[in-house]
Design a protein around this motif. Structure first.
Motif, PDB file in Angstrom:
ATOM      1  N   ASN A   2       0.833  -1.201   0.000  1.00 50.73           N
ATOM      2  CA  ASN A   2       0.000   0.000   0.000  1.00 50.73           C
ATOM      3  C   ASN A   2       0.873   1.257   0.000  1.00 50.73           C
ATOM      4  OD1 ASN A   2       0.745   0.700   2.640  1.00 50.73           O
ATOM      5  ND2 ASN A   2      -1.005  -0.330   3.540  1.00 50.73           N
ATOM      6  N   GLN A   4       0.851   4.051   2.057  1.00 47.32           N
ATOM      7  CA  GLN A   4       0.697   4.894   3.233  1.00 47.32           C
ATOM      8  C   GLN A   4       2.019   5.376   3.817  1.00 47.32           C
ATOM      9  OE1 GLN A   4      -1.745   2.572   5.865  1.00 47.32           O
ATOM     10  NE2 GLN A   4      -3.614   3.120   4.781  1.00 47.32           N
ATOM     11  N   ARG A   5       3.138   4.758   3.442  1.00 47.20           N
ATOM     12  CA  ARG A   5       4.446   5.168   3.963  1.00 47.20           C
ATOM     13  C   ARG A   5       5.241   5.896   2.884  1.00 47.20           C
ATOM     14  NH1 ARG A   5       7.695   0.340   5.914  1.00 47.20           N
ATOM     15  NH2 ARG A   5       7.533   0.254   3.711  1.00 47.20           N
ATOM     16  N   THR A  38       3.344  14.752  -0.481  1.00 46.21           N
ATOM     17  CA  THR A  38       3.101  14.686   0.965  1.00 46.21           C
ATOM     18  C   THR A  38       4.436  14.763   1.695  1.00 46.21           C
ATOM     19  OG1 THR A  38       1.134  13.330   0.674  1.00 46.21           O
ATOM     20  CG2 THR A  38       2.161  13.265   2.837  1.00 46.21           C
ATOM     21  N   SER A  40       4.691  14.481   5.239  1.00 47.91           N
ATOM     22  CA  SER A  40       4.720  13.645   6.439  1.00 47.91           C
ATOM     23  C   SER A  40       5.166  12.222   6.080  1.00 47.91           C
ATOM     24  CB  SER A  40       3.354  13.619   7.114  1.00 47.91           C
ATOM     25  OG  SER A  40       2.399  13.044   6.269  1.00 47.91           O
ATOM     26  N   ASN A  42       3.982   9.362   7.036  1.00 50.00           N
ATOM     27  CA  ASN A  42       2.854   8.445   6.858  1.00 50.00           C
ATOM     28  C   ASN A  42       1.588   9.246   6.619  1.00 50.00           C
ATOM     29  OD1 ASN A  42       4.218   5.907   7.672  1.00 50.00           O
ATOM     30  ND2 ASN A  42       4.412   6.985   9.609  1.00 50.00           N
ATOM     31  N   HIS A  43       0.649   8.640   5.887  1.00 49.66           N
ATOM     32  CA  HIS A  43      -0.669   9.253   5.721  1.00 49.66           C
ATOM     33  C   HIS A  43      -1.693   8.135   5.600  1.00 49.66           C
ATOM     34  CE1 HIS A  43      -4.016  11.583   4.229  1.00 49.66           C
ATOM     35  NE2 HIS A  43      -3.363  12.675   4.617  1.00 49.66           N
ATOM     36  N   PRO A  44      -2.761   8.172   6.400  1.00 42.71           N
ATOM     37  CA  PRO A  44      -3.728   7.061   6.412  1.00 42.71           C
ATOM     38  C   PRO A  44      -4.476   6.854   5.103  1.00 42.71           C
ATOM     39  CG  PRO A  44      -4.528   8.901   7.729  1.00 42.71           C
ATOM     40  CD  PRO A  44      -3.105   9.218   7.352  1.00 42.71           C
ATOM     41  N   HIS A  45      -4.599   7.898   4.275  1.00 42.45           N
ATOM     42  CA  HIS A  45      -5.313   7.772   3.002  1.00 42.45           C
ATOM     43  C   HIS A  45      -4.380   7.581   1.824  1.00 42.45           C
ATOM     44  CE1 HIS A  45      -8.953   8.723   5.094  1.00 42.45           C
ATOM     45  NE2 HIS A  45      -8.416   9.843   5.541  1.00 42.45           N
ATOM     46  N   ARG A  58      -3.674  10.171  -4.489  1.00 44.05           N
ATOM     47  CA  ARG A  58      -3.085   9.434  -3.369  1.00 44.05           C
ATOM     48  C   ARG A  58      -2.803   7.987  -3.770  1.00 44.05           C
ATOM     49  NH1 ARG A  58      -2.701  12.424   1.020  1.00 44.05           N
ATOM     50  NH2 ARG A  58      -4.073  14.226   1.186  1.00 44.05           N
ATOM     51  N   LYS A  60      -2.608   4.213  -3.719  1.00 36.67           N
ATOM     52  CA  LYS A  60      -3.344   3.100  -3.111  1.00 36.67           C
ATOM     53  C   LYS A  60      -2.543   1.808  -3.171  1.00 36.67           C
ATOM     54  CE  LYS A  60      -6.750   5.319  -1.723  1.00 36.67           C
ATOM     55  NZ  LYS A  60      -6.856   5.538  -0.283  1.00 36.67           N
TER      56      LYS A  60
END
Length: 70
Positions: A2, A4-5, A38, A40, A42-45, A58, A60
């Motif tokens: 995924n 997210q990182r 991005t 940061s 990590n991001h949850p989406h 974003r 996926k």
């Protein structure tokens, strides 16, 4: 894998992203990462990226290292 990182994503990776207008349907678009937007770690989406064709969305799923790195 995924998306997210931030550490897992870099220019040249082939990824599936969800564009802003496709968030409700979760329709994915495939392309090669040009820029990571991005900041940061990590991001949850999913980490926001710009593809080589200019589309922004974003991550996926990270597919493979099919693209050439610049």
């Amino acid at each position: 894998m995924n998306g997210q990182r931030r550490s897992a994503i870099r220019a040249g990776l082939e990824v599936d992203i969800v564009l802003k207008q496709d968030q409700r349907t979760c329709k994915t678009t495939r392309g090669i990462v040009k820029d990571i937007l991005t900041n940061s770690p990590n991001h949850p989406h999913g980490i926001k990226v710009r593809l080589q064709d200019g589309q922004v969305g974003r991550v996926k799923r990270i597919l493979n290292e099919g693209g050439a790195t610049d």
